[in-house]
Scaffold this active site. Structure first.
Site, short mmCIF file in Angstrom:
data_model
loop_
_atom_site.label_atom_id
_atom_site.label_comp_id
_atom_site.label_asym_id
_atom_site.label_seq_id
_atom_site.Cartn_x
_atom_site.Cartn_y
_atom_site.Cartn_z
CG ASN A 1 -1.76 1.19 1.41
OD1 ASN A 1 -1.83 2.02 0.51
ND2 ASN A 1 -2.41 1.30 2.55
CD1 TRP A 2 3.54 0.89 -2.66
CD2 TRP A 2 3.66 1.90 -4.65
NE1 TRP A 2 4.25 0.06 -3.49
CE2 TRP A 2 4.34 0.66 -4.73
CE3 TRP A 2 3.61 2.70 -5.79
CZ2 TRP A 2 4.96 0.21 -5.90
CZ3 TRP A 2 4.23 2.26 -6.97
CH2 TRP A 2 4.89 1.03 -7.02
CE LYS A 3 -0.33 3.20 4.75
NZ LYS A 3 -0.28 3.32 6.21
CG HIS B 1 -6.00 1.92 5.08
ND1 HIS B 1 -5.61 2.83 6.03
CD2 HIS B 1 -4.98 1.05 4.93
CE1 HIS B 1 -4.38 2.52 6.44
NE2 HIS B 1 -3.99 1.44 5.79
CD GLU C 1 -3.19 5.40 6.72
OE1 GLU C 1 -3.13 5.48 5.48
OE2 GLU C 1 -2.30 4.85 7.40
CD GLU D 1 -3.69 -2.59 7.19
OE1 GLU D 1 -2.55 -2.79 6.76
OE2 GLU D 1 -4.35 -1.57 6.93
N GLY E 1 2.23 1.97 10.87
CA GLY E 1 3.20 3.06 10.79
C GLY E 1 3.91 3.38 12.10
CB SER F 1 4.86 -2.10 12.00
OG SER F 1 4.45 -0.78 12.29
N GLY G 1 2.77 -1.24 4.33
CA GLY G 1 2.83 0.18 4.02
C GLY G 1 4.26 0.63 3.83
N GLY G 2 4.86 1.17 4.90
CA GLY G 2 6.21 1.74 4.82
C GLY G 2 7.24 0.88 4.12
P1 PGA Z 1 2.65 0.10 7.71
O1 PGA Z 1 1.21 0.36 7.01
O2 PGA Z 1 3.19 -1.18 7.12
O3 PGA Z 1 3.47 1.30 7.35
O4 PGA Z 1 2.39 -0.03 9.16
C1 PGA Z 1 0.31 -0.69 6.78
C2 PGA Z 1 -0.97 -0.17 6.19
O5 PGA Z 1 -1.43 0.90 6.60
O6 PGA Z 1 -1.56 -0.80 5.30
#
Ligand code: PGA
Length: 264
Positions: A10-12, A104, A106, A176, A182, A222, A243-244
């Site tokens: 997930n490149w956000k 998600h 967010e 998640e 994050g 994470s 994500g990251g």
């Molecule tokens: P993260 O993000 O790996 O940076 O914790 C995961 C996500 O939000 O899908």
């Protein structure tokens, strides 16, 4: 029951088109040495403006296009119309997507998405021939209050409401925990597995035993190259939403390689 693992990036809201293409090339330089059968299902979710750039790279290259699937990070449930700033499932398919991430945390938190909206999106995605990656997860306050399972079961029941068994079976869920996203703090693998097994039971209850056995349920929060082997060794964790660590080819490729050591 063997379920093919999924590693999804997930490149956000990151990376310009040139950067997205470079990252895509970096992933392809790893996948080119393997067949699609040897690899997990690999999905990347760039920002909308990079979708076409990345999907056309895949088609032109003659090597990686069937190995890396593209996902949208969100969609609207209507087909078209006066919805400024939104994007339809058909538009995502047109830009090369076969998956869409929905719900998600967010989006739930910053854009007020409700369980009902996520259910409408899931239906629209499946009707359009794409696969939803439905996210769920609890806040730290909910975990500390002991309502994690109850909260997640409510999210899952709402998201899957009205879907056929066949639609549920091909869908993907990502568990998640919000406090792990994050933060560098991963959820303990046994605990993530316990929650995911609970989600699978909810799916069996609202749909069918075979849909529950088929649906792929990922862990996210994470995920790193150093955590994935233990996560993938669990009975019910079918992959990861990253994500990251998906923003660098080196770490994303290492997550894929470490997944291949324990499953696929
Ligand atoms: P993260 O993000 O790996 O940076 O914790 C995961 C996500 O939000 O899908």
């Amino acid at each position: 029951m063997s379920r093919k693992p999924i590693i999804a990036g997930n490149w956000k809201m990151n990376l310009l088109q040139s950067e997205a293409k470079a990252l895509f090339e970096g992933i392809k330089s790893f996948t080119k040495d393997f067949t699609a059968q040897q690899l997990p299902t690999i999905v990347i979710a760039p920002v909308f403006t990079s979708l076409s750039a990345v999907s056309s790279e895949g088609c032109d290259c003659g090597c990686g296009c069937d190995k890396i699937s593209i996902a949208g990070q969100n969609c609207h449930w209507e087909k078209s119309g006066a919805y400024t700033g939104e994007i339809s499932v058909e538009m995502l398919a047109d830009a090369g997507c076969s998956y869409v991430i929905i719900g998600h945390s967010e989006r739930r938190q910053y854009f007020s998405e409700t369980d009902e909206m996520i259910n409408k999106k899931a239906k629209a995605i499946l009707a359009g021939g794409l696969i939803p990656i439905i996210c769920c997860g609890e806040t730290l306050e909910q975990r500390e209050a002991g309502v994690t399972d109850q909260h997640i079961a409510t999210q899952i029941r709402a998201a899957l409401n009205g879907l056929s068994e066949e639609e549920v079976a091909k869908s993907v869920i990502a568990y998640e925990p919000i406090w792990a996203i994050g933060t560098g703090k991963t959820c303990d693998s046994q605990e993530a597995n316990r929650v995911i097994a609970m989600i699978r039971n909810v799916v069996k209850e609202v749909s069918s035993a075979s849909a529950g056995d088929s649906i792929r349920i990922l862990y996210g929060g994470s995920v790193k190259p150093s955590t994935i082997e233990e996560q993938m060794s669990q009975s019910d964790i079918d992959g990861a939403l990253v994500g990251g660590a998906s923003l660098k080819a080196e770490s994303f490729n290492e997550i894929i390689a470490n997944t291949m050591k324990v499953s696929v």
